[in-house]
Design a protein around this motif. Sequence first.
Motif, short mmCIF file in Angstrom:
data_model
loop_
_atom_site.label_atom_id
_atom_site.label_comp_id
_atom_site.label_asym_id
_atom_site.label_seq_id
_atom_site.Cartn_x
_atom_site.Cartn_y
_atom_site.Cartn_z
N MET A 75 39.71 -7.93 17.28
CA MET A 75 40.71 -9.08 16.42
C MET A 75 41.25 -8.53 15.09
SD MET A 75 40.53 -13.04 16.21
CE MET A 75 39.41 -13.47 14.96
N SER A 76 42.69 -8.56 14.97
CA SER A 76 43.14 -8.22 13.72
C SER A 76 43.23 -9.32 12.73
CB SER A 76 44.57 -7.59 13.80
OG SER A 76 45.38 -8.64 14.29
N ASP A 77 43.14 -9.07 11.39
CA ASP A 77 43.37 -9.84 10.23
C ASP A 77 44.83 -10.33 10.36
OD1 ASP A 77 40.80 -9.67 9.36
OD2 ASP A 77 41.13 -7.97 7.97
N ASP A 78 44.87 -11.82 10.00
CA ASP A 78 46.27 -12.35 10.06
C ASP A 78 46.59 -12.31 8.39
OD1 ASP A 78 48.19 -13.90 9.90
OD2 ASP A 78 47.46 -15.83 10.67
N SER A 79 47.50 -11.58 8.00
CA SER A 79 47.79 -11.48 6.71
C SER A 79 48.60 -12.63 6.14
CB SER A 79 48.71 -9.99 6.38
OG SER A 79 50.00 -10.36 7.22
N ASP A 80 48.97 -13.67 7.05
CA ASP A 80 49.37 -14.75 6.55
C ASP A 80 48.36 -15.91 6.05
OD1 ASP A 80 52.08 -13.93 6.72
OD2 ASP A 80 52.25 -14.47 8.77
N ARG A 81 47.06 -15.69 6.15
CA ARG A 81 45.96 -16.25 5.99
C ARG A 81 46.12 -16.56 4.34
NH1 ARG A 81 40.83 -16.21 9.43
NH2 ARG A 81 40.33 -17.53 7.70
N ARG A 82 45.55 -17.58 3.90
CA ARG A 82 45.70 -18.00 2.67
C ARG A 82 44.48 -17.77 1.95
NH1 ARG A 82 50.86 -18.50 1.57
NH2 ARG A 82 51.90 -20.05 2.67
N GLY A 83 43.29 -18.02 2.88
CA GLY A 83 41.87 -17.83 2.30
C GLY A 83 41.20 -16.69 2.91
N PRO A 84 39.83 -16.48 2.49
CA PRO A 84 39.04 -15.41 3.06
C PRO A 84 38.67 -15.74 4.36
CG PRO A 84 37.84 -16.56 1.28
CD PRO A 84 39.15 -17.19 1.21
N GLN A 85 38.17 -14.95 5.16
CA GLN A 85 37.58 -15.11 6.45
C GLN A 85 36.32 -15.68 6.47
OE1 GLN A 85 37.88 -11.66 9.11
NE2 GLN A 85 36.92 -12.62 10.69
N ASP A 86 35.62 -15.10 5.29
CA ASP A 86 34.21 -15.51 5.25
C ASP A 86 34.13 -16.01 3.82
OD1 ASP A 86 31.43 -15.91 4.97
OD2 ASP A 86 30.71 -14.09 5.64
N ARG A 87 34.09 -17.36 3.59
CA ARG A 87 34.08 -17.72 2.00
C ARG A 87 32.58 -17.57 1.26
NH1 ARG A 87 38.80 -21.43 1.19
NH2 ARG A 87 39.81 -21.48 3.11
N ALA A 88 31.66 -16.98 2.10
CA ALA A 88 30.45 -16.72 1.43
C ALA A 88 30.36 -15.21 0.73
CB ALA A 88 29.42 -17.09 2.47
N ARG A 89 31.34 -14.44 1.33
CA ARG A 89 31.44 -13.22 1.06
C ARG A 89 32.78 -12.70 0.41
NH1 ARG A 89 27.26 -10.15 3.06
NH2 ARG A 89 28.66 -8.24 3.20
N ILE A 90 32.76 -11.94 -0.56
CA ILE A 90 34.18 -11.66 -1.03
C ILE A 90 34.51 -10.18 -0.57
CG2 ILE A 90 34.92 -10.91 -3.47
CD1 ILE A 90 33.24 -12.76 -4.74
N SER A 91 35.65 -9.91 -0.24
CA SER A 91 36.27 -8.93 0.31
C SER A 91 37.29 -8.44 -0.56
CB SER A 91 36.76 -8.97 1.55
OG SER A 91 37.60 -7.86 1.93
N LEU A 92 37.28 -7.37 -1.17
CA LEU A 92 38.49 -6.85 -2.12
C LEU A 92 39.65 -5.90 -1.38
CD1 LEU A 92 35.90 -5.82 -5.08
CD2 LEU A 92 37.38 -8.17 -4.60
N GLU A 93 39.32 -5.81 -0.10
CA GLU A 93 40.01 -5.02 0.58
C GLU A 93 41.74 -5.66 1.09
OE1 GLU A 93 38.98 -1.76 0.92
OE2 GLU A 93 37.41 -2.58 -0.01
N GLN A 94 41.49 -6.89 1.41
CA GLN A 94 42.76 -7.57 1.90
C GLN A 94 43.51 -8.24 0.41
OE1 GLN A 94 44.08 -7.38 4.83
NE2 GLN A 94 42.32 -6.12 5.50
N ALA A 95 44.77 -8.08 0.48
CA ALA A 95 45.36 -8.63 -0.66
C ALA A 95 45.47 -10.10 -0.84
CB ALA A 95 46.95 -8.26 -0.77
N HIS A 96 45.58 -10.75 0.36
CA HIS A 96 45.39 -12.06 0.52
C HIS A 96 43.92 -12.83 -0.08
CE1 HIS A 96 44.25 -11.39 4.34
NE2 HIS A 96 43.38 -12.50 4.50
N GLU A 97 42.70 -12.08 0.32
CA GLU A 97 41.53 -12.28 -0.03
C GLU A 97 41.37 -11.90 -1.70
OE1 GLU A 97 38.31 -11.56 2.08
OE2 GLU A 97 39.15 -11.52 3.99
N LEU A 98 41.79 -10.77 -2.04
CA LEU A 98 41.91 -10.51 -3.42
C LEU A 98 42.56 -11.51 -4.29
CD1 LEU A 98 41.20 -8.54 -5.61
CD2 LEU A 98 43.09 -7.58 -5.31
#
Length: 60
Positions: free
Chosen positions: A1-24
């Motif tokens: 399953m690919s990431d949805d770049s239109d998402r406003r928040g992280p996929q997993d709110r317990a872990r920080i990902s610095l790879e996706q612009a929307h998560e950053l």
Amino acid sequence: MSDDSDRRGPQDRARISLEQAHELRYWTERFGVDERRLREAVAAVGVSADAVERYLRANG
């Protein structure tokens, strides 16, 4: 399953990902810090959102 770049928040709110612009963007806004400071915190304590929040509070 690919990431949805239109998402406003992280996929997993317990872990920080610095790879996706929307998560950053989410995490820098959530903690009120710039990207450099967020990356520094993650490097110091890992990707746990709770650990990063504690680090940022302790090292204001």
